[in-house]
Design a protein around this motif. Structure first.
Motif, PDB file in Angstrom:
ATOM      1  N   PRO A   1     -50.348 -59.538  72.447  1.00 20.60           N
ATOM      2  CA  PRO A   1     -51.269 -60.427  71.726  1.00 20.60           C
ATOM      3  C   PRO A   1     -50.613 -61.750  71.333  1.00 20.60           C
ATOM      4  O   PRO A   1     -49.413 -61.804  71.063  1.00 20.60           O
ATOM      5  CB  PRO A   1     -51.643 -59.641  70.462  1.00 20.60           C
ATOM      6  CG  PRO A   1     -51.102 -58.271  70.634  1.00 20.60           C
ATOM      7  CD  PRO A   1     -50.040 -58.325  71.704  1.00 20.60           C
ATOM      8  N   ASN A   2     -51.440 -62.802  71.345  1.00 15.88           N
ATOM      9  CA  ASN A   2     -51.038 -64.126  70.858  1.00 15.88           C
ATOM     10  C   ASN A   2     -49.857 -64.733  71.609  1.00 15.88           C
ATOM     11  O   ASN A   2     -49.011 -65.390  71.024  1.00 15.88           O
ATOM     12  CB  ASN A   2     -50.757 -64.082  69.359  1.00 15.88           C
ATOM     13  CG  ASN A   2     -51.971 -63.604  68.600  1.00 15.88           C
ATOM     14  OD1 ASN A   2     -53.086 -64.074  68.834  1.00 15.88           O
ATOM     15  ND2 ASN A   2     -51.780 -62.641  67.718  1.00 15.88           N
ATOM     16  N   PHE A   3     -49.809 -64.504  72.926  1.00 11.32           N
ATOM     17  CA  PHE A   3     -48.777 -65.107  73.767  1.00 11.32           C
ATOM     18  C   PHE A   3     -49.455 -65.716  74.980  1.00 11.32           C
ATOM     19  O   PHE A   3     -50.299 -65.077  75.592  1.00 11.32           O
ATOM     20  CB  PHE A   3     -47.747 -64.056  74.217  1.00 11.32           C
ATOM     21  CG  PHE A   3     -46.638 -64.641  75.041  1.00 11.32           C
ATOM     22  CD1 PHE A   3     -45.552 -65.246  74.429  1.00 11.32           C
ATOM     23  CD2 PHE A   3     -46.692 -64.621  76.430  1.00 11.32           C
ATOM     24  CE1 PHE A   3     -44.534 -65.797  75.185  1.00 11.32           C
ATOM     25  CE2 PHE A   3     -45.682 -65.180  77.199  1.00 11.32           C
ATOM     26  CZ  PHE A   3     -44.613 -65.764  76.567  1.00 11.32           C
ATOM     27  N   PRO A   4     -49.139 -66.941  75.354  1.00  8.01           N
ATOM     28  CA  PRO A   4     -48.151 -67.857  74.785  1.00  8.01           C
ATOM     29  C   PRO A   4     -48.666 -68.646  73.587  1.00  8.01           C
ATOM     30  O   PRO A   4     -47.935 -69.459  73.029  1.00  8.01           O
ATOM     31  CB  PRO A   4     -47.850 -68.793  75.957  1.00  8.01           C
ATOM     32  CG  PRO A   4     -49.111 -68.843  76.742  1.00  8.01           C
ATOM     33  CD  PRO A   4     -49.725 -67.474  76.588  1.00  8.01           C
ATOM     34  N   LYS A   5     -49.917 -68.415  73.194  1.00 13.44           N
ATOM     35  CA  LYS A   5     -50.427 -69.080  71.995  1.00 13.44           C
ATOM     36  C   LYS A   5     -51.458 -68.178  71.334  1.00 13.44           C
ATOM     37  O   LYS A   5     -51.953 -67.238  71.959  1.00 13.44           O
ATOM     38  CB  LYS A   5     -51.004 -70.461  72.328  1.00 13.44           C
ATOM     39  CG  LYS A   5     -52.291 -70.462  73.111  1.00 13.44           C
ATOM     40  CD  LYS A   5     -52.756 -71.895  73.346  1.00 13.44           C
ATOM     41  CE  LYS A   5     -54.247 -71.910  73.604  1.00 13.44           C
ATOM     42  NZ  LYS A   5     -54.760 -73.250  73.767  1.00 13.44           N
TER      43      LYS A   5
END
Length: 186
Positions: A24-28
């Motif tokens: 989750p939440n990769f790269p943003k």
């Protein structure tokens, strides 16, 4: 014409699915990154992935397997070798020496460009485009455009994973898309 793998009951598919890690939440923030590096750590699942693609494309008169940097470089070469095709890398800008063709595109979290050597693909060659994942379809669409500008016939696009909510297959100009695993958020 687009299709999801018909062999959904093939036990290899579930083995592949269970080896893909979601970060989750990769790269943003907000991105659910599909990490195939965990698949590569499992030789059987990695081999099954390649085998499923080879089984589909063997005997289809494909002379070019075009792999998109960087993860298309993992899956494309073994497929190309197994089906007797050449491998053509589609690279990020300024990575290829010599004369290149390029195509810009929008992806899920930004803009980018891919390049290919001029002369790597000849007019009339039958090409398969390989990448690990289709999200918004920008990268695959750019690859199709690049290969077609060089005169190739793009037979199909092949990805390990599809994020269907992002409707990427709608951007493929009617080209067939073959995938092994769908990931639906939530």
């Amino acid at each position: 014409m687009s299709s999801i793998i018909e062999e959904e009951e093939d036990p290899r598919i579930n083995g592949i699915r269970t080896k893909i890690r979601v970060v989750p939440n990769f790269p943003k923030p907000g991105i659910m990154f599909q990490d195939i590096t965990t698949l590569l750590l499992e030789p059987k699942a990695f081999k099954d992935t390649i085998d499923l693609f080879v089984e589909r494309y063997k005997g289809k008169n494909i002379s070019v397997v075009a792999g998109i940097e960087a993860r298309g470089f993992i899956f494309g070469p073994p497929i190309a070798l197994a089906i007797g095709a050449k491998f053509v890398p589609l690279r990020k800008p300024k990575k290829l020496p010599g004369e290149v063709m390029h195509e810009e595109y929008v992806l899920e979290y930004g803009r980018d460009c891919i390049e290919m050597h001029v002369g790597a693909v000849k007019a009339g060659e039958r090409a398969l485009v390989v990448d690990d994942l289709i999200a918004t379809g920008g990268t695959l669409s750019a690859a199709i455009n690049l290969l077609e500008r060089a005169g190739a016939e793009v037979v199909e696009c092949a990805c390990v994973i599809e994020l269907p909510e992002l409707k990427g297959r709608e951007r493929l100009s009617g080209k067939s898309l073959y995938i092994l695993v769908e990931y639906r958020h939530g």
